[in-house]
Design an enzyme around this catalytic site. Structure first.
Site, PDB file in Angstrom:
ATOM      1  N   GLU A 167       0.859  -1.200   0.000  1.00 29.46           N
ATOM      2  CA  GLU A 167       0.000   0.000   0.000  1.00 29.46           C
ATOM      3  C   GLU A 167       0.891   1.245   0.000  1.00 29.46           C
ATOM      4  OE1 GLU A 167      -1.565   0.900   3.903  1.00 29.46           O
ATOM      5  OE2 GLU A 167      -3.391   1.817   3.100  1.00 29.46           O
TER       6      GLU A 167
ATOM      7  N   LYS B  49      -9.441   2.157  -2.016  1.00 27.32           N
ATOM      8  CA  LYS B  49      -9.667   1.577  -0.686  1.00 27.32           C
ATOM      9  C   LYS B  49     -11.058   1.906  -0.137  1.00 27.32           C
ATOM     10  CE  LYS B  49      -7.130   1.387   3.743  1.00 27.32           C
ATOM     11  NZ  LYS B  49      -5.898   1.872   4.397  1.00 27.32           N
TER      12      LYS B  49
ATOM     13  N   ASN C 108       0.220  -0.885   5.411  1.00 29.85           N
ATOM     14  CA  ASN C 108       1.088  -0.107   6.312  1.00 29.85           C
ATOM     15  C   ASN C 108       0.402  -0.187   7.664  1.00 29.85           C
ATOM     16  OD1 ASN C 108       3.172   2.067   4.884  1.00 29.85           O
ATOM     17  ND2 ASN C 108       1.503   1.457   3.543  1.00 29.85           N
TER      18      ASN C 108
ATOM     19  N   GLU D 112      -5.899   9.117   7.542  1.00 30.75           N
ATOM     20  CA  GLU D 112      -6.428   8.607   6.260  1.00 30.75           C
ATOM     21  C   GLU D 112      -7.827   9.142   5.978  1.00 30.75           C
ATOM     22  OE1 GLU D 112      -5.957   4.653   4.559  1.00 30.75           O
ATOM     23  OE2 GLU D 112      -4.873   4.126   6.373  1.00 30.75           O
TER      24      GLU D 112
ATOM     25  N   CYS E 289      -4.934  -2.835   2.853  1.00 31.13           N
ATOM     26  CA  CYS E 289      -4.644  -2.721   4.284  1.00 31.13           C
ATOM     27  C   CYS E 289      -5.835  -2.978   5.201  1.00 31.13           C
ATOM     28  CB  CYS E 289      -3.994  -1.381   4.585  1.00 31.13           C
ATOM     29  SG  CYS E 289      -3.235  -1.408   6.227  1.00 31.13           S
TER      30      CYS E 289
ATOM     31  N   ASN F 229      -6.893   6.320  -1.829  1.00 30.20           N
ATOM     32  CA  ASN F 229      -5.826   5.373  -1.524  1.00 30.20           C
ATOM     33  C   ASN F 229      -6.050   4.199  -2.486  1.00 30.20           C
ATOM     34  OD1 ASN F 229      -4.100   3.469  -0.430  1.00 30.20           O
ATOM     35  ND2 ASN F 229      -4.577   4.001   1.694  1.00 30.20           N
TER      36      ASN F 229
HETATM   37  N1  CDV Z   1      -3.097   1.623   6.552  1.00 32.94           N
HETATM   38  C1  CDV Z   1      -4.043   1.031   7.330  1.00 32.94           C
HETATM   39  O1  CDV Z   1      -5.167   0.825   6.875  1.00 32.94           O
HETATM   40  N2  CDV Z   1      -3.691   0.730   8.593  1.00 32.94           N
HETATM   41  C2  CDV Z   1      -4.597   0.159   9.551  1.00 32.94           C
HETATM   42  C3  CDV Z   1      -4.252   0.562  10.964  1.00 32.94           C
HETATM   43  C4  CDV Z   1      -4.462   1.984  11.229  1.00 32.94           C
HETATM   44  C5  CDV Z   1      -5.077  -0.222  11.988  1.00 32.94           C
HETATM   45  C6  CDV Z   1      -4.636  -1.348   9.467  1.00 32.94           C
HETATM   46  O2  CDV Z   1      -5.746  -1.900   9.450  1.00 32.94           O
HETATM   47  O3  CDV Z   1      -3.588  -1.998   9.475  1.00 32.94           O
END
Ligand code: CDV
Length: 322
Positions: free
Chosen positions: A47, A123, A193, A142, A168, A106
């Site tokens: 990501e 996303k 991330n 975000e 993510c 994203n």
């Molecule tokens: N980049 C993300 O979506 N990170 C989230 C954190 C903030 C919990 C994740 O679900 O890994």
């Protein structure tokens, strides 16, 4: 029968705030070449792979917009697309997208071995907060910097199979995999991330790696699909990010896993036909699912607890609409 696809998870170590696109693309190119040398046909990058994880800061617009891509490929990212096409290797790449009409997403892109863009996914589940929260050791903005993706999860025919993309936080939601599973998905590519410190509930910090595997392995097994989860992690601008990139079979087993906190290529030969072992047996959706029993999943968003029993003896315990 077997349908073999050799996949590389190209994990990234930290990207500094001052690192240029050119420097990052050179790192991606090095991994693309290594993956190709090791026989990979698809390389999955994380990501927001082109920059540091900028939602950790409250940024002025001028700096914020510098982290976004206005076109893809661009002059800076074209070498990646060119090399991939030359090598006959496809890739998945996450980046911050600024559309011509000013929308910010994203986003992740799936590029086939001939260089054609087969999918662009924005996303759906945006974690974090809308306004800066000074009590946190670092921000997770975000929800301030991106709009939620306006389209659902869509599987595509690519790489000799049926491929989906999630990003993510999407990986923590069973709906992500199920919507793709209902399209017969055989491979889900997920970049992430994940800061190890979770400020709203630090008790979860020690479980970051466990939860990462838990959600992706169950998503793989319950939907009879391969899942490739790829991190950008390590100590980035003072924030520890989870690594532990992994390639997971439809059995839920991890078949390849990163062992470092830096740039690392992990390769596995994945038999897409293995999905059918599960799709045609225990997870034969057509035979065993009861969608009429699951209406609450799309009819409501938050929790609706059962009514409190008033003692007159006519409440059915657990009735959703009591
Ligand atoms: N980049 C993300 O979506 N990170 C989230 C954190 C903030 C919990 C994740 O679900 O890994």
């Amino acid at each position: 029968m077997s349908r073999l696809l050799t996949i590389a998870a190209a994990q990234m170590g930290p990207v500094a705030r001052a690192e240029t696109r050119k420097q990052v693309v050179e790192r991606l190119l090095a991994m693309l070449h290594e993956a190709a040398d090791r026989g990979a046909e698809l390389v999955v990058f994380p990501e927001l792979a082109l920059t540091t994880f900028f939602p950790r800061w409250d940024l002025p617009d001028a700096e914020l917009l510098g982290f976004f891509e206005r076109e893809m490929p661009s002059a800076e990212t074209a070498p990646l697309f060119d090399a991939a096409e030359r090598l006959g290797v496809g890739f998945h790449l996450g980046y911050a997208e600024l559309t011509p009409d000013g929308h910010r997403y994203n986003t992740a892109m799936l590029v086939e071995r001939d260089g054609s863009i087969v999918a662009k996914y924005r996303k759906v589940h945006l974690p974090g907060h809308e306004e800066p929260e000074p009590w946190r050791p670092f921000q997770h903005l975000e929800r301030r910097y991106f709009e939620p993706g306006p389209e659902t999860f869509r599987a595509r025919r690519a790489f000799g199979g049926v491929v989906g993309v999630a990003i993510c936080n999407d990986r923590r939601w069973p709906e992500t995999y199920r919507v793709l599973g209902l399209q017969g998905v055989e491979l889900v590519c997920i970049g992430y991330n994940t800061p190890i410190h979770y400020a709203p509930d630090p008790g979860q910090d020690r479980l970051a790696a466990f939860h990462n595997n838990l959600v992706m392995a169950s998503g793989a097994y319950e939907n009879a699909t391969w899942v490739v989860g790829v991190a950008k992690g390590g100590l980035e601008e003072g924030v520890e990010g989870l690594c532990d990139s992994q390639i997971i079979a439809p059995s839920g087993e991890v078949v390849a896993r990163a062992v470092t906190e830096g740039d690392e290529v992990v390769v596995a030969q994945c038999d897409l036909d293995l999905c059918n072992d599960y799709k045609r047996t225990v997870f034969d959706f057509d035979r065993y699912r009861r969608p009429e029993m699951y209406t609450a999943i799309t009819a409501q968003r938050g929790i609706r607890e059962p009514a409190v029993d008033d003692g007159n003896g006519d409440d059915e315990p657990g009735a959703l609409d009591a």
